[in-house]
Motif scaffolding. Sequence first.
Motif, PDB file in Angstrom:
ATOM      1  N   THR A 267      65.386 -37.897 101.572  1.00  0.00           N
ATOM      2  CA  THR A 267      65.411 -38.987 100.601  1.00  0.00           C
ATOM      3  C   THR A 267      64.461 -40.089 101.042  1.00  0.00           C
ATOM      4  O   THR A 267      64.430 -40.468 102.221  1.00  0.00           O
ATOM      5  CB  THR A 267      66.832 -39.558 100.474  1.00  0.00           C
ATOM      6  OG1 THR A 267      67.705 -38.521 100.051  1.00  0.00           O
ATOM      7  CG2 THR A 267      66.875 -40.705  99.470  1.00  0.00           C
ATOM      8  N   THR A 269      63.719 -43.986 100.429  1.00  0.00           N
ATOM      9  CA  THR A 269      64.395 -45.161  99.887  1.00  0.00           C
ATOM     10  C   THR A 269      63.546 -46.402 100.113  1.00  0.00           C
ATOM     11  O   THR A 269      63.104 -46.668 101.253  1.00  0.00           O
ATOM     12  CB  THR A 269      65.762 -45.370 100.554  1.00  0.00           C
ATOM     13  OG1 THR A 269      66.545 -44.183 100.403  1.00  0.00           O
ATOM     14  CG2 THR A 269      66.504 -46.549  99.920  1.00  0.00           C
ATOM     15  N   ASN A 278      65.482 -45.234  95.081  1.00  0.00           N
ATOM     16  CA  ASN A 278      65.078 -43.955  95.653  1.00  0.00           C
ATOM     17  C   ASN A 278      63.922 -43.360  94.852  1.00  0.00           C
ATOM     18  O   ASN A 278      63.932 -43.390  93.614  1.00  0.00           O
ATOM     19  CB  ASN A 278      66.241 -42.969  95.662  1.00  0.00           C
ATOM     20  CG  ASN A 278      67.316 -43.374  96.665  1.00  0.00           C
ATOM     21  OD1 ASN A 278      67.045 -44.044  97.647  1.00  0.00           O
ATOM     22  ND2 ASN A 278      68.545 -42.943  96.408  1.00  0.00           N
ATOM     23  N   GLY A 282      62.027 -37.297  96.431  1.00  0.00           N
ATOM     24  CA  GLY A 282      61.951 -37.496  97.869  1.00  0.00           C
ATOM     25  C   GLY A 282      60.635 -37.042  98.477  1.00  0.00           C
ATOM     26  O   GLY A 282      59.573 -37.047  97.812  1.00  0.00           O
TER      27      GLY A 282
END
Length: 371
Positions: A267, A269, A278, A282
Amino acid sequence: MLNVGSQPALNQPGQNSLWPLPPFPTQSPPMLLAAVPNSGPTTGGNTVLLIGMGLSNVTNVSFGGTPAIVLSQDFPLGLLVSVSAPAHAAGTVPVTVTTTAGTSNAVNYTYQAPALPPTAASIVPTSGPVTGGTPFTITGTNLTGANVLFGGVPATGVVVDPSGNSLTGVTPPGIAPGNVPVTVITPNGTATVPGGFTYLAVTPTADSIVPTSGPVTGGTPFTITGTNLTSANVLFGGLPATGVVVDPSGNSLTGVTPAGLAPGNVTVTVVTPNGTANVPGGFTYTAVAPTADTITPNSGPAAGGTPFVITGTGLTGGSVTIGGNAATGVTVDPTGTLLFGTAPAGTVGNQPVVVTTPGGTATVPGGFTYV
């Protein structure tokens, strides 16, 4: 000889020398030229100077039918009369002067309604982003000529409706999230909007990252696009990126990926003082293909059991075969540059040494010689 039928001669003894009397002159009515000033408050009480001719012996001054108080007159010239204006409703009225000779023509005098301070009843909307730029409408009364302050900072594009009962504008940027007073300022006073205006923290958005993958060793330059990214940090699977720089627009940032814990997707962030976001999809850490530079020692008995060290890169998770047989006790140091193990039994002679990792395979130059 005097003709007795004619008019008696003047200066006859025992008679008035002015006989017969000439006709008595007739006095003209007064004439007004101006009232100075020619306007005043509806409450009256202000001094007005009337300028004209024949203004002696004033008996009455009328402002739209309401008598004024005569303060002074320049008898006998009759050019000026000073009066105290009476109270009257707003509007323009005729002013006349009456003397013993009659009533003058009229000049205009305007009663002005008192200037009223503004009122501010409401603002719509009552909140908006701290970055400013929110169109707003304030309703109230007597708003003509108004400016608007949000926490002391002037709004832009303020336009007042001709009725003076509403205005529109655009909020300025706020100093910080939170409620601020909204003040309407006109030439006749100020008013505060009940409840003020609340500046809202602007949360970030993160739309994409380029590239979407890179080696697990880190060091990949990346760009994230979105909005409200000012003061952002970036985490890859919880690990902070380095060299993060946000564009002045706050709509993009750049940085360098940290080393990943293992190959795979993590992920991403974005963290700002106003919230987190987010990145869709990813980031995928890819395994690094190994290199194998040397093996020490490079020979040992065919019975096996020789401890060895292989140097290279990307050796994490590696296994080793010598002549096709698996080495035992294989471990890799945290840097992924040293691999330790024990040679298996093998056939006398030189045998290939192959390192296999999740990222690929590498053959050690020169192999290993069983003796």
